[in-house]
Scaffold this motif. Structure first.
Motif, PDB file in Angstrom:
ATOM      1  N   SER A 118       0.834  -1.199   0.000  1.00  0.00           N
ATOM      2  CA  SER A 118       0.000   0.000   0.000  1.00  0.00           C
ATOM      3  C   SER A 118       0.868   1.248   0.000  1.00  0.00           C
ATOM      4  CB  SER A 118      -0.896  -0.028   1.238  1.00  0.00           C
ATOM      5  OG  SER A 118      -1.691   1.114   1.288  1.00  0.00           O
ATOM      6  N   THR A 127       1.335   4.370   1.212  1.00  0.00           N
ATOM      7  CA  THR A 127       1.079   5.381   2.220  1.00  0.00           C
ATOM      8  C   THR A 127       1.761   6.676   1.821  1.00  0.00           C
ATOM      9  OG1 THR A 127       1.033   3.652   3.873  1.00  0.00           O
ATOM     10  CG2 THR A 127       1.230   5.906   4.678  1.00  0.00           C
ATOM     11  N   SER A 184      -3.738   7.991  -4.499  1.00  0.00           N
ATOM     12  CA  SER A 184      -4.292   6.841  -5.201  1.00  0.00           C
ATOM     13  C   SER A 184      -4.625   7.253  -6.630  1.00  0.00           C
ATOM     14  CB  SER A 184      -5.542   6.327  -4.479  1.00  0.00           C
ATOM     15  OG  SER A 184      -6.548   7.314  -4.467  1.00  0.00           O
ATOM     16  N   GLU A 233      -7.338  -0.626  -1.356  1.00  0.00           N
ATOM     17  CA  GLU A 233      -7.098  -0.456   0.073  1.00  0.00           C
ATOM     18  C   GLU A 233      -8.438  -0.389   0.799  1.00  0.00           C
ATOM     19  OE1 GLU A 233      -5.702   3.415   2.188  1.00  0.00           O
ATOM     20  OE2 GLU A 233      -3.899   2.326   1.544  1.00  0.00           O
ATOM     21  N   ARG A 268      -6.016  -7.116  -2.851  1.00  0.00           N
ATOM     22  CA  ARG A 268      -6.468  -6.446  -1.636  1.00  0.00           C
ATOM     23  C   ARG A 268      -5.736  -7.057  -0.455  1.00  0.00           C
ATOM     24  NH1 ARG A 268      -9.778 -10.265   0.440  1.00  0.00           N
ATOM     25  NH2 ARG A 268     -10.418 -11.857  -1.037  1.00  0.00           N
ATOM     26  N   GLU A 269      -5.709  -6.341   0.647  1.00  0.00           N
ATOM     27  CA  GLU A 269      -5.102  -6.877   1.857  1.00  0.00           C
ATOM     28  C   GLU A 269      -5.954  -8.034   2.354  1.00  0.00           C
ATOM     29  OE1 GLU A 269      -3.079  -3.624   4.429  1.00  0.00           O
ATOM     30  OE2 GLU A 269      -4.871  -2.736   3.523  1.00  0.00           O
ATOM     31  N   TYR A 322      -1.640 -10.517   1.132  1.00  0.00           N
ATOM     32  CA  TYR A 322      -2.603 -10.007   0.158  1.00  0.00           C
ATOM     33  C   TYR A 322      -3.391 -11.155  -0.433  1.00  0.00           C
ATOM     34  CZ  TYR A 322      -0.042  -5.625   0.368  1.00  0.00           C
ATOM     35  OH  TYR A 322       0.531  -4.464   0.801  1.00  0.00           O
TER      36      TYR A 322
END
Length: 176
Positions: free
Chosen positions: A22, A24, A28, A91, A115-116, A124
Protein backbone atom coordinates in the motif's frame (compact mmCIF):
# COMPACT_ATOMS: atom_id res chain seq x y z
CA UNK A 1 -10.31 -3.57 -11.75
CA UNK A 2 -7.04 -5.00 -12.86
CA UNK A 3 -4.83 -4.01 -15.67
CA UNK A 4 -3.77 -6.91 -17.85
CA UNK A 5 -1.25 -4.91 -19.83
CA UNK A 6 2.38 -5.14 -18.83
CA UNK A 7 3.51 -1.86 -17.30
CA UNK A 8 6.90 -0.37 -16.41
CA UNK A 9 7.97 -0.62 -12.78
CA UNK A 10 8.22 3.12 -12.16
CA UNK A 11 5.41 4.64 -10.14
CA UNK A 12 3.14 7.38 -11.51
CA UNK A 13 5.28 9.99 -9.76
CA UNK A 14 8.42 8.70 -11.47
CA UNK A 15 9.95 7.03 -8.41
CA UNK A 16 10.77 3.35 -8.25
CA UNK A 17 8.30 0.92 -6.72
CA UNK A 18 9.97 -0.66 -3.72
CA UNK A 19 7.79 -3.38 -2.28
CA UNK A 20 4.39 -3.36 -3.98
CA UNK A 21 2.59 -2.68 -0.72
CA UNK A 22 0.00 0.00 0.00
CA UNK A 23 1.28 3.40 -1.02
CA UNK A 24 1.08 5.38 2.22
CA UNK A 25 1.55 9.07 1.51
CA UNK A 26 1.13 8.57 -2.24
CA UNK A 27 -2.04 9.63 -4.01
CA UNK A 28 -4.29 6.84 -5.20
CA UNK A 29 -5.17 6.52 -8.90
CA UNK A 30 -8.84 6.92 -8.05
CA UNK A 31 -11.50 6.00 -5.51
CA UNK A 32 -13.96 3.15 -6.10
CA UNK A 33 -17.48 3.57 -4.72
CA UNK A 34 -18.33 0.65 -2.39
CA UNK A 35 -21.95 1.58 -1.55
CA UNK A 36 -24.55 3.76 -3.24
CA UNK A 37 -24.35 7.25 -1.73
CA UNK A 38 -26.62 8.42 -0.32
CA UNK A 39 -28.53 5.19 0.14
CA UNK A 40 -31.75 4.84 -1.88
CA UNK A 41 -33.89 4.92 1.29
CA UNK A 42 -32.63 8.47 2.00
CA UNK A 43 -32.71 9.96 -1.52
CA UNK A 44 -31.72 9.32 -5.12
CA UNK A 45 -28.05 8.18 -5.05
CA UNK A 46 -25.47 10.61 -6.42
CA UNK A 47 -22.79 7.93 -6.71
CA UNK A 48 -23.32 4.21 -7.39
CA UNK A 49 -21.43 1.04 -6.43
CA UNK A 50 -18.47 0.49 -8.74
CA UNK A 51 -18.25 4.07 -9.95
CA UNK A 52 -14.75 5.55 -10.32
CA UNK A 53 -14.06 8.91 -8.70
CA UNK A 54 -11.17 11.33 -9.14
CA UNK A 55 -10.20 13.08 -5.90
CA UNK A 56 -10.43 16.86 -5.95
CA UNK A 57 -9.68 17.33 -2.24
CA UNK A 58 -9.56 15.50 1.08
CA UNK A 59 -11.84 17.25 3.55
CA UNK A 60 -10.99 15.18 6.65
CA UNK A 61 -13.20 12.10 6.46
CA UNK A 62 -14.98 13.35 3.36
CA UNK A 63 -13.70 13.47 -0.21
CA UNK A 64 -14.60 16.11 -2.76
CA UNK A 65 -14.69 14.09 -5.96
CA UNK A 66 -15.41 14.14 -9.66
CA UNK A 67 -17.17 11.10 -11.12
CA UNK A 68 -15.36 9.67 -14.13
CA UNK A 69 -18.70 8.10 -15.17
CA UNK A 70 -21.15 10.98 -14.89
CA UNK A 71 -18.90 14.03 -14.64
CA UNK A 72 -20.66 15.07 -11.42
CA UNK A 73 -18.74 16.77 -8.62
CA UNK A 74 -19.81 16.32 -5.02
CA UNK A 75 -18.75 15.07 -1.59
CA UNK A 76 -18.70 11.46 -0.39
CA UNK A 77 -17.76 10.07 3.06
CA UNK A 78 -14.50 8.12 3.23
CA UNK A 79 -16.25 4.96 4.47
CA UNK A 80 -18.15 4.70 1.15
CA UNK A 81 -15.02 4.37 -1.01
CA UNK A 82 -11.80 2.39 -1.41
CA UNK A 83 -8.51 3.89 -2.55
CA UNK A 84 -7.12 2.22 -5.67
CA UNK A 85 -3.44 2.23 -6.64
CA UNK A 86 -2.03 1.07 -9.99
CA UNK A 87 -5.61 0.33 -11.09
CA UNK A 88 -5.62 -3.00 -9.19
CA UNK A 89 -4.44 -2.55 -5.57
CA UNK A 90 -7.52 -1.82 -3.44
CA UNK A 91 -7.10 -0.46 0.07
CA UNK A 92 -9.82 -1.16 2.65
CA UNK A 93 -11.72 -3.78 0.69
CA UNK A 94 -12.93 -7.16 1.96
CA UNK A 95 -13.60 -10.43 0.11
CA UNK A 96 -17.38 -9.98 -0.08
CA UNK A 97 -17.15 -6.44 -1.49
CA UNK A 98 -14.43 -7.56 -3.94
CA UNK A 99 -16.80 -10.24 -5.27
CA UNK A 100 -19.61 -7.71 -5.60
CA UNK A 101 -17.46 -5.27 -7.58
CA UNK A 102 -16.05 -8.00 -9.83
CA UNK A 103 -19.57 -9.27 -10.61
CA UNK A 104 -20.92 -5.89 -11.75
CA UNK A 105 -22.38 -6.11 -15.29
CA UNK A 106 -19.68 -3.97 -16.97
CA UNK A 107 -16.80 -5.92 -15.45
CA UNK A 108 -15.10 -8.20 -17.97
CA UNK A 109 -13.95 -11.78 -17.43
CA UNK A 110 -10.28 -11.64 -16.48
CA UNK A 111 -10.64 -8.47 -14.41
CA UNK A 112 -8.93 -8.70 -11.06
CA UNK A 113 -7.96 -6.82 -7.93
CA UNK A 114 -5.43 -7.29 -5.18
CA UNK A 115 -6.47 -6.45 -1.64
CA UNK A 116 -5.10 -6.88 1.86
CA UNK A 117 -6.01 -10.25 3.34
CA UNK A 118 -8.76 -10.06 5.96
CA UNK A 119 -7.53 -13.17 7.77
CA UNK A 120 -3.73 -12.91 7.52
CA UNK A 121 -2.21 -9.58 8.51
CA UNK A 122 0.52 -8.43 6.11
CA UNK A 123 -0.58 -10.73 3.27
CA UNK A 124 -2.60 -10.01 0.16
CA UNK A 125 -5.35 -11.77 -1.74
CA UNK A 126 -5.93 -11.81 -5.48
CA UNK A 127 -9.58 -11.82 -6.59
CA UNK A 128 -10.24 -12.67 -10.26
CA UNK A 129 -13.45 -12.78 -12.26
CA UNK A 130 -13.78 -16.02 -14.19
CA UNK A 131 -17.28 -17.48 -14.63
CA UNK A 132 -17.45 -16.81 -10.93
CA UNK A 133 -15.00 -14.92 -8.73
CA UNK A 134 -11.98 -16.89 -7.49
CA UNK A 135 -9.66 -15.82 -4.67
CA UNK A 136 -5.97 -16.68 -4.34
CA UNK A 137 -3.70 -15.99 -1.40
CA UNK A 138 -0.51 -14.10 -2.19
CA UNK A 139 2.25 -15.26 0.13
CA UNK A 140 5.27 -13.27 1.29
CA UNK A 141 8.73 -14.71 1.89
CA UNK A 142 11.00 -13.51 4.75
CA UNK A 143 12.96 -11.50 2.14
CA UNK A 144 9.64 -9.72 1.26
CA UNK A 145 9.29 -11.33 -2.17
CA UNK A 146 5.76 -12.42 -3.17
CA UNK A 147 4.33 -15.58 -4.68
CA UNK A 148 1.14 -17.47 -5.42
CA UNK A 149 2.99 -20.66 -6.32
CA UNK A 150 6.37 -21.16 -4.61
CA UNK A 151 7.99 -22.09 -7.94
CA UNK A 152 7.79 -18.45 -9.08
CA UNK A 153 8.62 -15.49 -6.79
CA UNK A 154 8.46 -11.75 -7.44
CA UNK A 155 10.20 -8.76 -5.90
CA UNK A 156 7.00 -6.69 -5.78
CA UNK A 157 3.27 -7.03 -6.39
CA UNK A 158 3.55 -5.19 -9.70
CA UNK A 159 6.00 -7.81 -11.02
CA UNK A 160 3.61 -10.58 -9.91
CA UNK A 161 0.70 -8.84 -11.68
CA UNK A 162 2.71 -8.32 -14.86
CA UNK A 163 3.79 -11.97 -14.91
CA UNK A 164 0.28 -13.38 -14.58
CA UNK A 165 -1.39 -10.81 -16.86
CA UNK A 166 -2.30 -11.75 -20.42
CA UNK A 167 0.39 -10.25 -22.66
CA UNK A 168 -0.67 -7.61 -25.18
CA UNK A 169 -4.31 -7.47 -24.15
CA UNK A 170 -5.90 -4.82 -22.06
CA UNK A 171 -9.16 -5.09 -20.16
CA UNK A 172 -8.81 -1.60 -18.74
CA UNK A 173 -8.26 -0.40 -15.23
CA UNK A 174 -11.35 -1.01 -13.15
CA UNK A 175 -13.89 -1.29 -15.95
CA UNK A 176 -17.06 -0.96 -13.85
Amino acid sequence: MGNTMKTPRASAEGGEETNGASQTGQESDFLAVLYDYPSADISQPIFHVGEKLRVLSDEGGWWRVHSLTTGRENYIPGKYVAKVYHGWLFEGLGREKAEELLQLPNTKVGSFMIRESETRKGLYSLSVRHREVKHYRIFRLPNNWYYISPRQTFQCLEDLVNHYSVPHSYYGRYTA
